[in-house]
Design an enzyme around this catalytic site. Structure first.
Site, PDB file in Angstrom:
ATOM      1  N   GLU A   1       0.825  -1.223   0.000  1.00 10.82           N
ATOM      2  CA  GLU A   1       0.000   0.000   0.000  1.00 10.82           C
ATOM      3  C   GLU A   1       0.853   1.265   0.000  1.00 10.82           C
ATOM      4  O   GLU A   1       0.630   2.199   0.767  1.00 10.82           O
ATOM      5  CB  GLU A   1      -0.970  -0.013   1.189  1.00 10.82           C
ATOM      6  CG  GLU A   1      -2.078  -1.038   1.026  1.00 10.82           C
ATOM      7  CD  GLU A   1      -3.320  -0.690   1.824  1.00 10.82           C
ATOM      8  OE1 GLU A   1      -3.658   0.498   1.930  1.00 10.82           O
ATOM      9  OE2 GLU A   1      -3.960  -1.617   2.331  1.00 10.82           O
ATOM     10  N   GLY A   2       1.839   1.287  -0.862  1.00 19.99           N
ATOM     11  CA  GLY A   2       2.738   2.433  -0.953  1.00 19.99           C
ATOM     12  C   GLY A   2       4.000   2.175  -0.165  1.00 19.99           C
ATOM     13  O   GLY A   2       3.967   2.095   1.065  1.00 19.99           O
TER      14      GLY A   2
END
Length: 824
Positions: free
Chosen positions: A501-502
Site C-alpha cells: 500500500e505504498g
C-alpha cells in the site's frame, strides 16, 4: 540609547501582536500608544517621529483595500500564477479527495489542543465488545500459526468456514446488506487482536474490509450492485480481491498500462455495450482464492460509443472469477508469511458497462474513488497489524526477560537488555495510540489522507524496530522456528507492511509532507484556488484575503518559533494537567517551527520542493511526530491520566521530540538556500538543539513496567490475544509472569543455600530433596520451585525436527554431493 527606545518599542509591539496573531490595525494602535509613552517618558523626539512614520508607511497602504490590491495583491497574484507548480493528475486528485481533521491544526503554529481533547473518547458498542470477546477470541484460539505458515501455507478449512460463518469479511458492510456494520475502531480492534497471533489470518480478514470491492461498492456502487454483491461478500459466499498494482505500475498507479476498449460483446447471451479488457496484475492479496475481482484499468472509447472523450481515464470494474479470459496465476510466497497472494492476468475479457463499479456514470473516476478508499485502508489495516504485533511483543518479551535468567539474574536486569525493553515498550505505546487515533478519525467522518500516510509509515516502521529488539532480547528462542516460537514469523513478515500500500520510502519522502503542506496549510490551498479562479475580480478578492492572512501567519510563526526557542517552551498557557502541560507547550513550539519551515520552503523552492525528497521527508518526520505525540496525549487523557502509564508516555514523547529536533536540524543544515538555513536556525534553535533521547533512568522504569504485573502493563496488553493455550506460546509466557515473580524470593533462598550450605546433590530434583531434608526450604516452597522450573522450561525451550519434516512435500534428495558435482 534613547534614540533606539522608540524602535525597540515598535519592535516589541510587533512581536506581541504577531505572537498573539492580532490584526494589523491592532498592531498599529499598540505601536502608537507605545510611541506616545516613549515621547512622554523623554525618549528622543526625532526617533519617535521616524518610528511613527515607519509604522504609518506600513499600515496605511495595507489598511486601504484599493491601494493594497493595486500595489501589492495584483502583482503578487500575477507572480503566483507564474510560479504555481503544475500538479500531476495523481497529485491533484490526492489533494481533492482528502479531508483535513486535527492534523490541520498542526500546521497553524498554534494548535487548538482543546479541540483535540474534546473529541469523544473512542469506545466500542456493547455489540462490538461482545463480538471481540466472543467470535474474535474463538477465532484466535483456533489459529495455529505454525500449521498455517509451515504445514499448509494457508488457513485450515475450519478457520475459513468460521470467518465466513461469523461474517468477518463483512465488518464494514452495513447491516442492511447483511454485514456487521462495525465502526472503524472495531475494525482496528479486530485486526489488532488477530495480528497478535497470526499475520496471515489478520491479512485474510483485513483485506476484504479494506481497499477492495466491498468498500468501493458501499461508497460508489449502484443500488443493483449493492443489493446483489454486498450480502454475498458479507457472508463469504464471494471472496474478493482488488487488482491495482502491475509489473510496470507500482506506486505511480495512474500510469497503469492495463486498458479496456469500449465496444459491444456478448454477456449472458445478449449483445450489449461494454468494455474489452487486457490486464496484467501482481501482488494481489486473496487473488488465488478470490471469486470476485475488483480491477483498475484505463478506459478508452476510440469509436465514440459513449461520447466525445476518447481517453476516459482510470475506471474500476467487477469481474467474476469465471469470466472468460480471466487467468488467476500461481501464488506468490511473501517471506514465509504465506497469505493468499498472486498475479491476475486477462486478455480480451469482455464485461458489460453494468459491471463498472458505480455503473457507466463512474467511468473515468476510478482514481478519485481509490484515493478515498486507500486513505481509509492505510488508516486501519496496516497500523492495526503493527499495533497488535508490537503490543504482543512488548508484553511477552517483558515476561520472557523476567523469567529467563543468566548469571543468576533475570536478563531484563542487565542494562543492555533494559535499553531494548524500553524501546519496545515506548514504541509499542506510540504505535497503539497512533493506530487508534487514525481509526477514530475515520469514525468522525474524515478521509484522513495525511494521517493515514503517517500511521502507515510510522506504525510499520516502528513495528519493524520493535520486532528487531524483541529478536535481540529472546535470542535463540527467536531464531529457531517451530510451534514454540512466538517471534520468528513476525520478524520475517515485518518487511511486508513496509512495502505494501505504498512503499514506506515513497510515503515518507513524497506523501506525508507533500500532501500535508498543501492540504493542511490554512492558506496555501485557498491561494491556489484563488489563483485558478477564472473570475478575475473574485479571484483577486479571495487572493487578497489569503495572501495577507498568509503573510501575517508567517510573521507570527517566526516570532513564536524564536520566543519558544528562547524560553525552551516553558512559558505560556497550555491545556492538560500538571504532568502533561509541559508536553503541550513543547508541541506548540514544534508546530510553529513546522509552519515556518513549510512556508519558507514553499516560498523559496516552489515547484522544486516536491523533488527535494530529503527535505520533504525530514519535514514529514516533524509533522508525523507532532501528530503521533498528540495522539498519545489524547489517549492518556481519555484513559483518565493514569499515573502508572506516565513512564511509557514520557519515553515515547521524549523519543518523538528528539526525533523532531534531529529532523529539523538535518533540514536546516541541508537547506538548499544556505543563508536562509542559517537564519532559520537562529529563529528555531537560538540556544542550539536541546532535546535529548530518553535517558537510562526513564528507560529503567519502562523496562520495569514490562517485567512485572501492573496496571500499565495490563493496559498495554489490552486488545491482543494472550490466552495461554496450546497454540499461543507467547500467551503462555505472559501468563507465567506473576508466578515467576512470586517464586523469586524462594529461588534466591534456594540459590543461596546451594552456594553456602554445602548441598552435595548435582541434579535439580535431588538438590530439592536435600534442601527439604536439611530444612533449607519447605515442602510448599519445593512445589513452587518445581513449578517455576516447569514454566521456565516451556518459556525458553525451542523445537527440533527430523530432516524429512523440514523438506518440502514432494522433494526427493539425490546422492550427497550430487548437486555440487553437477554444478562443477
Amino acid at each position: 540609547m534613547s534614540i533606539l527606545v522608540p524602535f525597540l518599542a515598535v519592535l516589541l509591539a510587533g512581536g506581541l501582536a504577531a505572537y498573539h496573531r492580532m490584526r494589523l490595525a491592532t498592531w498599529a494602535a499598540i505601536s502608537a500608544c507605545a510611541l506616545v509613552a516613549c515621547w512622554l517618558l523623554g525618549a528622543n523626539a526625532a526617533a519617535c517621529i521616524v518610528a511613527a512614520v515607519i509604522v504609518a508607511a506600513i499600515t496605511v497602504p495595507l489598511l486601504l483595500p484599493p491601494v493594497r490590491k493595486a500595489l501589492v495583491t495584483a502583482p503578487m497574484l500575477k507572480f503566483f500564477r507564474r510560479v504555481l507548480p503544475p500538479l500531476s493528475q495523481t497529485e491533484r486528485i490526492a489533494l481533492e479527495t482528502g479531508s483535513v481533521g486535527f492534523e490541520g491544526e498542526l500546521f497553524t503554529g498554534d494548535p487548538d489542543w482543546r479541540k483535540l481533547l474534546d473529541y469523544p473518547k473512542p469506545q466500542l458498542t456493547a455489540e462490538e465488545q461482545a463480538f471481540l470477546d466472543g467470535p474474535v477470541e474463538e477465532l484466535c484460539r483456533m489459529i495455529d500459526d505454525w500449521d498455517i505458515t509451515h504445514v499448509r501455507a494457508d488457513l485450515p478449512p475450519e478457520v475459513w468456514d468460521f470467518v465466513r460463518q461469523h461474517r468477518f469479511f463483512g465488518m464494514i458492510i452495513p447491516k442492511e446488506f447483511s454485514g456487521l456494520g462495525f465502526s472503524a475502531l472495531m475494525h482496528h480492534k479486530v485486526i489488532q487482536k488477530i495480528s497478535s497471533i497470526s499475520s496471515v489470518a489478520s491479512s485474510t480478514v483485513g483485506v476484504p474490509n479494506s481497499l477492495g470491492p466491498g468498500e468501493l461498492l458501499v461508497h460508489y456502487g449502484t443500488q443493483e450492485q449493492k443489493d446483489y454483491y454486498l450480502p454475498r461478500l458479507a457472508s463469504g459466499l464471494e471472496v474478493p480481491c482488488f487488482g491495482l498494482t502491475g509489473p510496470f505500475a507500482g506506486s505511480d498507479a495512474t500510469s497503469i498500462p492495463d486498458y479496456g476498449i469500449v465496444c459491444k460483446g456478448q454477456w449472458n447471451g445478449a449483445n450489449v455495450l461494454g468494455v474489452r479488457l487486457t490486464f496484467d496484475k501482481r501482488y494481489i492479496t486473496l487473488a488465488p482464492v478470490a471469486t470476485l475481482i475488483g480491477l483498475a484499468f484505463r478506459m478508452y472509447d476510440p469509436d465514440g460509443l459513449l461520447g466525445d472523450t476518447r481517453d476516459i481515464g482510470i475506471t474500476l470494474a467487477l469481474l467474476p472469477r469465471d469470466t472468460p479470459g480471466v487467468d488467476i496465476g500461481r501464488r506468490h510466497f511473501p517471506l514465509n508469511s504465506p497469505f493468499q497472494n498472486g498475479p491476475i492476468h486477462g486478455k480480451d475479457v469482455f464485461i458489460p458497462l453494468s459491471q463498472l463499479i458505480g455503473g457507466a456514470d463512474m467511468a473515468g473516476k476510478g482514481w478519485n474513488m481509490l484515493n478515498e478508499c486507500l486513505a481509509v485502508g492505510r488508516s486501519i489495516t496496516l497500523p492495526s497489524t503493527a499495533s497488535g504485533g508490537a503490543k504482543f511483543g512488548a508484553v511477552v518479551t517483558g515476561s520472557y526477560a523476567r523469567i529467563r535468567k543468566q548469571f543468576g539474574l533475570s536478563i531484563g536486569r542487565f542494562e543492555g537488555v533494559e535499553e531494548a525493553l524500553a524501546r519496545i515498550g515506548g514504541k509499542a505505546y506510540a504505535i497503539s495510540a497512533l493506530a487508534q487515533a487514525t481509526a477514530a478519525a475515520v469514525d468522525r467522518g474524515d478521509v484522513p489522507s495525511v494521517p493515514s500516510a503517517i500511521a502507515k509509515y510510522h506504525c510499520t516502521t516502528m513495528g519493524r524496530e520493535v520486532v528487531s529488539d524483541v529478536m535481540d532480547v529472546v535470542g535463540g528462542k527467536g531464531i529457531i522456528l517451530g510451534p514454540k516460537n512466538f517471534a520468528g514469523r513476525s520478524w520475517q513478515a515485518a518487511p511486508i507492511g513496509i512495502t505494501v500500500e505504498g512503499a514506506n520510502i515513497m510515503t515518507r519522502s513524497l506523501l506525508i509532507f507533500g500532501q500535508g503542506a498543501i492540504l493542511c496549510h490554512p492558506w496555501v490551498m485557498k491561494e491556489m484556488k484563488a489563483a485558478q479562479d477564472p473570475d478575475h475580480g473574485a479571484g483577486l478578492e479571495a487572493f487578497d484575503r489569503s495572501l495577507f492572512g498568509h503573510i501575517g501567519f508567517g510573521i507570527s510563526n517566526a516570532v513564536r518559533s524564536f520566543w519558544f526557542g528562547l524560553t525552551a517552551a516553558r512559558i505560556g498557557a497550555a491545556p492538560g494537567d500538571a504532568y502533561t502541560r509541559r508536553f503541550f507547550r513543547k508541541l506548540d513550539r514544534y508546530s510553529a517551527n513546522l509552519a515556518l519551515m513549510a512556508d519558507v520552503s514553499m516560498l523559496l523552492l516552489g515547484g522544486k520542493l516536491k523533488f527535494k525528497e530529503s527535505l520533504s521527508g525530514r519535514l514529514g518526520d516533524v509533522l508525523s511526530h507532532i501528530y503521533m505525540t498528540s495522539a498519545m496525549l489524547k489517549r492518556y487523557h481519555d484513559d483518565g491520566a493514569p499515573q502508572a502509564e506516565q513512564p511509557l508516555l514520557a519515553w515515547a514523547f521524549h523519543h518523538s521530540v528528539h526525533e523532531i529536533e534531529l529532523a529539523l536540524s538535518a533540514a536546516l543544515r541541508n537547506f538548499p538556500v544556505r543563508p536562509v538555513g542559517w537564519l532559520l536556525w537562529a529563529l528555531i534553535f537560538p540556544w542550539g538543539r536541546r532535546a535529548e533521547a530518553p535517558g537510562d533512568r526513564l528507560g529503567h522504569r519502562v523496562a520495569a513496567l514490562l517485567m512485572a504485573p501492573n496496571a500499565a502493563r495490563d493496559q498495554l496488553a489490552d486488545g491482543v490475544f494472550l490466552t495461554p493455550c496450546e497454540n499461543n506460546p507467547g500467551g503462555r509466557i505472559a501468563s507465567y509472569l506473576a508466578k515467576a515473580v512470586a517464586a523469586e524470593p524462594v529461588e534466591r533462598k534456594f540459590i543461596k543455600a546451594l552456594k553456602t550450605r554445602g548441598i552435595q546433590a548435582l541434579d535439580f530434583p535431588s538438590q530439592l530433596d536435600e534442601a527439604v531434608r536439611e530444612g533449607l526450604i519447605t515442602a510448599e516452597e519445593r512445589l513452587q520451585l518445581e513449578e517455576l522450573r516447569t514454566l521456565t522450561m516451556d518459556a525458553i525451550s525451542v523445537d527440533d525436527f527430523d530432516t524429512e519434516e523440514l523438506r518440502s512435500a514432494g522433494y526427493r534428495p539425490g546422492p550427497i554431493g550430487a548437486a555440487s558435482r553437477e554444478a562443477a
